[in-house]
Design a protein around this motif. Sequence first.
Motif, PDB file in Angstrom:
ATOM      1  N   ARG B 199      -8.698  61.739  74.772  1.00  8.87           N
ATOM      2  CA  ARG B 199      -9.158  62.982  75.491  1.00  8.87           C
ATOM      3  C   ARG B 199      -8.879  62.278  76.882  1.00  8.87           C
ATOM      4  N   ALA B 202      -4.945  63.287  77.164  1.00  5.59           N
ATOM      5  CA  ALA B 202      -4.623  64.350  77.039  1.00  5.59           C
ATOM      6  C   ALA B 202      -4.690  65.123  78.965  1.00  5.59           C
ATOM      7  N   LYS B 203      -6.486  64.490  79.547  1.00  2.00           N
ATOM      8  CA  LYS B 203      -6.907  64.368  80.646  1.00  2.00           C
ATOM      9  C   LYS B 203      -5.648  65.022  81.546  1.00  2.00           C
ATOM     10  N   GLU B 205      -2.751  64.060  81.690  1.00  2.00           N
ATOM     11  CA  GLU B 205      -1.286  64.906  81.067  1.00  2.00           C
ATOM     12  C   GLU B 205      -1.872  66.235  81.404  1.00  2.00           C
ATOM     13  N   GLY B 206      -3.257  67.051  81.261  1.00  2.00           N
ATOM     14  CA  GLY B 206      -3.480  68.249  81.621  1.00  2.00           C
ATOM     15  C   GLY B 206      -2.518  68.866  80.683  1.00  2.00           C
ATOM     16  N   ARG B 207      -3.895  68.478  79.505  1.00  2.00           N
ATOM     17  CA  ARG B 207      -3.433  69.693  78.878  1.00  2.00           C
ATOM     18  C   ARG B 207      -4.176  69.805  77.633  1.00  2.00           C
ATOM     19  N   PRO B 208      -4.126  70.395  76.490  1.00  2.00           N
ATOM     20  CA  PRO B 208      -5.864  69.910  75.526  1.00  2.00           C
ATOM     21  C   PRO B 208      -4.955  69.033  74.504  1.00  2.00           C
ATOM     22  N   GLN B 210      -4.976  67.038  70.998  1.00  2.00           N
ATOM     23  CA  GLN B 210      -4.001  67.766  69.685  1.00  2.00           C
ATOM     24  C   GLN B 210      -4.307  66.647  68.651  1.00  2.00           C
ATOM     25  N   ASP B 213      -2.827  62.884  68.785  1.00  2.00           N
ATOM     26  CA  ASP B 213      -2.874  62.302  70.017  1.00  2.00           C
ATOM     27  C   ASP B 213      -4.156  60.847  69.100  1.00  2.00           C
ATOM     28  N   ASN B 234      -9.854  73.857  68.231  1.00  3.51           N
ATOM     29  CA  ASN B 234      -8.033  74.536  68.564  1.00  3.51           C
ATOM     30  C   ASN B 234      -8.142  75.335  66.795  1.00  3.51           C
ATOM     31  N   SER B 237      -5.510  73.179  64.674  1.00  5.16           N
ATOM     32  CA  SER B 237      -5.556  71.461  64.547  1.00  5.16           C
ATOM     33  C   SER B 237      -5.637  71.895  62.813  1.00  5.16           C
TER      34      SER B 237
END
Lengths: 201, 291
Positions: B199, B202-203, B205-208, B210, B213, B234, B237
């Motif tokens: 998390r 991802a945060k 990199e500014g993306r949800p 996946q 990850d 998601n 997924s």
Amino acid sequence: MKCFLRSLTLLVGLFFYASSHATDALPTLTTPDDVGPVVEQPIEFPHFRHAGDAKDGGMQINCMYCHTYARRSMVAGIPPIQKCIGCHQSIESVRDKPRIQKLFEYWDAKKPIPWKKVHDLPDFVRFNHERHIQRFYFQQDRPYQEVCGYCHGNVKAMTVAQRQKPITMGWCASCHQKDHPVSANSSETGHGPNDCFTCHK
Amino acid sequence: MSVSNLLENWSKFRHTHPVDDKGIPDWEAYPSDIKWAMSIDLDACTGCNACSVACYAENNLPVVGKDKYSHGQAMHWMRVERYWDEGDNGFQAEQGARFLPMMCQQCEAAPCETVCPVGATNHTEDGLNSQIYNRCIGSRYCSANCPYKVRYFNWYNYPEQENAWPAPLNQQLNPDLTVRTKGVMEKCTFCKQRTYTARNNAKTEGRPVQDSDVQTACQEACPAGAITFGNLHNPESQVAKQWQSQQVDLIKDIQEKDEKEGNRLRGYRVLEELRPYPSVMYLERVRESAV
């Protein structure tokens, strides 16, 4: 005499009542007692000389030039000795100073400098430098000295770093409860995570 | 200040329940777009215990030894349960056992959460059932109330008195989570340290988050690929697709497989009728024997 004793008891009682009442008030979050112990480092590293303001004779080097992992990792990191030598091998003017000579002794012996930890969190706490730097330095665009100083105090005025803030859970939570703007140009606010599992591991 | 704040949040997460009184899902209660979930294919599981071993290594679990194990004091967050088919002549050993990997099911309406006297176990926004070792006073009430019996109590001071990790073995302890001390409850966290890192990255990199990850330790170790883990909210997924294809719904307490006769669905959750709404879906075994 009896009257005197009675009034004395009353006065003493009043005094204790008043003093006990005074302690009922919320204590301030930062007290002089929160200042950490003086940590003896192998080299008395002058933070004020490197990171201090120009008017105080400092060179205003960004904290993250040396503590480079703060913006991309959980821990800020202590710079390797190569980092010190990288600059100091070409600064002839201070080469004969005792601290620099000590530095080069470590370098020639190919030994890392055994720095001691000043801000030591308990093992059950997960603190993430990256998240805080990303939020306050990159998103809110605040000066790095202010951002690092929230937790580390005014390091740019210190020689050897010393803990200035309590770094306790209540102290962390007092900031996590506040609403902070999401970015520099946004009126939207948000606050830090407030759930135990994020910070307690 | 902090106590009132904690109680406020505590009750907020405690009352998170997938189904409100009218039977309508209350998705408003979820402030997060992440809901960690798992699915385990029992047809693929060979009962090799690699998941359990990986869990021991990842989560600093002490190996308690034969004596303590026989007293029920094992600390295996991930255990592989064995079920033997019984025929006319007793056990049919030649047919082999059926295996079921069992770990904390991260129930949405967790029975353990409501009984903790100190709020040491509560729900996180990403759908985990957290265990806060610092708050735990060791009443063991949660373990008594857990229908899956997946909560493990530290009866001993394993690192020091029991010397569970004699040097240099202590060097292999995972620094991303604590070594628990005597008197606290512990259980599977869906590898919180790994989901946290996922998390976090991802945060930044500014993306949800996946699928690529994060993997849990058991999933990573499973040679048969029986374990799938990811974000149920998601739809892209793997785990959400599996739940979808098996028509297993988080908010239902009886799934399509059992509701209608004659379908080819395999997805179910263990002890669903107790309505804890667990986050782990099992795919029913189809083949007859393991051998």
